[in-house]
Structures are given as structure tokens and as C-alpha cells.
Design a protein around this motif. Sequence first.
Motif, PDB file in Angstrom:
ATOM      1  N   GLU A  93       6.680 108.629  32.041  1.00  0.00           N
ATOM      2  CA  GLU A  93       7.294 109.939  31.800  1.00  0.00           C
ATOM      3  C   GLU A  93       8.567 109.798  30.968  1.00  0.00           C
ATOM      4  O   GLU A  93       8.839 110.610  30.085  1.00  0.00           O
ATOM      5  N   SER A  94       9.338 108.766  31.220  1.00  0.00           N
ATOM      6  CA  SER A  94      10.552 108.525  30.426  1.00  0.00           C
ATOM      7  C   SER A  94      10.203 108.256  28.972  1.00  0.00           C
ATOM      8  O   SER A  94      10.861 108.764  28.063  1.00  0.00           O
ATOM      9  N   GLU A  95       9.168 107.444  28.750  1.00  0.00           N
ATOM     10  CA  GLU A  95       8.732 107.174  27.374  1.00  0.00           C
ATOM     11  C   GLU A  95       8.298 108.461  26.677  1.00  0.00           C
ATOM     12  O   GLU A  95       8.611 108.678  25.510  1.00  0.00           O
ATOM     13  N   PHE A  96       7.563 109.298  27.402  1.00  0.00           N
ATOM     14  CA  PHE A  96       7.143 110.577  26.848  1.00  0.00           C
ATOM     15  C   PHE A  96       8.356 111.407  26.430  1.00  0.00           C
ATOM     16  O   PHE A  96       8.395 111.963  25.325  1.00  0.00           O
ATOM     17  N   LEU A  97       9.333 111.492  27.309  1.00  0.00           N
ATOM     18  CA  LEU A  97      10.535 112.274  27.003  1.00  0.00           C
ATOM     19  C   LEU A  97      11.280 111.710  25.799  1.00  0.00           C
ATOM     20  O   LEU A  97      11.801 112.464  24.967  1.00  0.00           O
ATOM     21  N   MET A  98      11.311 110.405  25.685  1.00  0.00           N
ATOM     22  CA  MET A  98      11.994 109.786  24.557  1.00  0.00           C
ATOM     23  C   MET A  98      11.248 110.058  23.248  1.00  0.00           C
ATOM     24  O   MET A  98      11.862 110.362  22.230  1.00  0.00           O
ATOM     25  N   ASN A  99       9.931 109.957  23.293  1.00  0.00           N
ATOM     26  CA  ASN A  99       9.121 110.122  22.087  1.00  0.00           C
ATOM     27  C   ASN A  99       8.949 111.569  21.660  1.00  0.00           C
ATOM     28  O   ASN A  99       9.020 111.876  20.470  1.00  0.00           O
ATOM     29  N   LYS A 100       8.715 112.446  22.600  1.00  0.00           N
ATOM     30  CA  LYS A 100       8.368 113.826  22.262  1.00  0.00           C
ATOM     31  C   LYS A 100       9.512 114.810  22.380  1.00  0.00           C
ATOM     32  O   LYS A 100       9.523 115.832  21.724  1.00  0.00           O
ATOM     33  N   LYS A 101      10.462 114.514  23.233  1.00  0.00           N
ATOM     34  CA  LYS A 101      11.553 115.458  23.480  1.00  0.00           C
ATOM     35  C   LYS A 101      12.900 114.929  22.993  1.00  0.00           C
ATOM     36  O   LYS A 101      13.912 115.583  23.149  1.00  0.00           O
ATOM     37  N   TYR A 102      12.909 113.729  22.464  1.00  0.00           N
ATOM     38  CA  TYR A 102      14.103 113.131  21.867  1.00  0.00           C
ATOM     39  C   TYR A 102      15.250 112.900  22.852  1.00  0.00           C
ATOM     40  O   TYR A 102      16.409 113.090  22.521  1.00  0.00           O
ATOM     41  N   TYR A 103      14.905 112.499  24.048  1.00  0.00           N
ATOM     42  CA  TYR A 103      15.916 112.141  25.035  1.00  0.00           C
ATOM     43  C   TYR A 103      16.372 110.704  24.793  1.00  0.00           C
ATOM     44  O   TYR A 103      15.604 109.879  24.316  1.00  0.00           O
ATOM     45  N   SER A 104      17.613 110.403  25.158  1.00  0.00           N
ATOM     46  CA  SER A 104      18.080 109.024  25.134  1.00  0.00           C
ATOM     47  C   SER A 104      17.488 108.301  26.343  1.00  0.00           C
ATOM     48  O   SER A 104      16.916 108.934  27.243  1.00  0.00           O
TER      49      SER A 104
ATOM     50  N   GLY B 221      18.876 106.778  29.022  1.00  0.00           N
ATOM     51  CA  GLY B 221      19.457 107.186  30.303  1.00  0.00           C
ATOM     52  C   GLY B 221      19.085 108.606  30.695  1.00  0.00           C
ATOM     53  O   GLY B 221      18.738 108.871  31.848  1.00  0.00           O
ATOM     54  N   SER B 222      19.113 109.510  29.735  1.00  0.00           N
ATOM     55  CA  SER B 222      18.761 110.904  30.014  1.00  0.00           C
ATOM     56  C   SER B 222      17.295 111.031  30.401  1.00  0.00           C
ATOM     57  O   SER B 222      16.942 111.783  31.307  1.00  0.00           O
ATOM     58  N   ALA B 223      16.434 110.310  29.704  1.00  0.00           N
ATOM     59  CA  ALA B 223      15.004 110.348  30.012  1.00  0.00           C
ATOM     60  C   ALA B 223      14.733 109.794  31.407  1.00  0.00           C
ATOM     61  O   ALA B 223      13.932 110.358  32.163  1.00  0.00           O
ATOM     62  N   MET B 224      15.420 108.719  31.754  1.00  0.00           N
ATOM     63  CA  MET B 224      15.220 108.120  33.077  1.00  0.00           C
ATOM     64  C   MET B 224      15.686 109.067  34.176  1.00  0.00           C
ATOM     65  O   MET B 224      15.000 109.241  35.186  1.00  0.00           O
ATOM     66  N   GLU B 225      16.826 109.674  33.986  1.00  0.00           N
ATOM     67  CA  GLU B 225      17.346 110.615  34.987  1.00  0.00           C
ATOM     68  C   GLU B 225      16.435 111.833  35.120  1.00  0.00           C
ATOM     69  O   GLU B 225      16.165 112.297  36.225  1.00  0.00           O
ATOM     70  N   LYS B 226      15.953 112.346  33.990  1.00  0.00           N
ATOM     71  CA  LYS B 226      15.074 113.517  34.015  1.00  0.00           C
ATOM     72  C   LYS B 226      13.762 113.176  34.721  1.00  0.00           C
ATOM     73  O   LYS B 226      13.286 113.956  35.551  1.00  0.00           O
ATOM     74  N   ALA B 227      13.183 112.027  34.408  1.00  0.00           N
ATOM     75  CA  ALA B 227      11.931 111.609  35.050  1.00  0.00           C
ATOM     76  C   ALA B 227      12.143 111.434  36.552  1.00  0.00           C
ATOM     77  O   ALA B 227      11.309 111.858  37.363  1.00  0.00           O
ATOM     78  N   TRP B 228      13.260 110.825  36.926  1.00  0.00           N
ATOM     79  CA  TRP B 228      13.564 110.627  38.347  1.00  0.00           C
ATOM     80  C   TRP B 228      13.716 111.979  39.054  1.00  0.00           C
ATOM     81  O   TRP B 228      13.134 112.206  40.102  1.00  0.00           O
ATOM     82  N   ASP B 229      14.485 112.872  38.458  1.00  0.00           N
ATOM     83  CA  ASP B 229      14.728 114.181  39.067  1.00  0.00           C
ATOM     84  C   ASP B 229      13.439 114.993  39.221  1.00  0.00           C
ATOM     85  O   ASP B 229      13.241 115.652  40.238  1.00  0.00           O
ATOM     86  N   ARG B 230      12.579 114.936  38.223  1.00  0.00           N
ATOM     87  CA  ARG B 230      11.318 115.681  38.275  1.00  0.00           C
ATOM     88  C   ARG B 230      10.403 115.161  39.384  1.00  0.00           C
ATOM     89  O   ARG B 230       9.652 115.925  39.975  1.00  0.00           O
ATOM     90  N   ASN B 231      10.428 113.865  39.626  1.00  0.00           N
ATOM     91  CA  ASN B 231       9.503 113.252  40.574  1.00  0.00           C
ATOM     92  C   ASN B 231      10.084 113.029  41.960  1.00  0.00           C
ATOM     93  O   ASN B 231       9.350 112.702  42.891  1.00  0.00           O
TER      94      ASN B 231
END
Length: 77
Positions: A13-24, A26-36
Motif C-alpha cells: 500500500e505504501s508503494e502504491f501511494l508513492m507511485n500513484k499519489k506522490y507521497y513521500s 514517511g507519509s506513505a508509511m504513516e497513511k498505510a499504517w493509519d488506514r489499516n
Amino acid sequence: MRLEDWNKALIWESEFLMNKKYYSIGSAMEKAWDRNYPDIIKNEEIDISELRNLFWTKGLKSLKKTNEEILRRYENE
């Protein structure tokens, strides 16, 4: 879900956020953690602190490689 499976899902999910949503990273990891997190805490077999540690060590290492690939793509455009 097992610890390793959760870690893989969080990394994906973090990779997806980085590739498709342009998250950094740390931000992608936090977002993936929070969602799950709501589903993670429902699983009584999972040690949450162990999963968080695994995700922030092994996951971070994997996501740094993903970040390097993304940067190379932009450099080659």
C-alpha cells in the motif's frame, strides 16, 4: 493474517501511494499504517509493536528502493 503478511500488505500500500499519489516514504508509511490500523488491532494474534517495528525497518528498506526507482524514472524523462 500473519505478521509477515501484514507487513507485505503495508509495504504494498505504501508503494502504491508513492507511485500513484506522490507521497513521500514517511507519509506513505504513516497513511498505510493509519488506514489499516483498525483491522490490525482486531487481530489478537498480532503483536502491534512488533509489526510496527518490522514495518519501519524492513518496510523502510524496501520503500527506499522503490523511491530510488521513482527518482530514476523522473531523471530519465
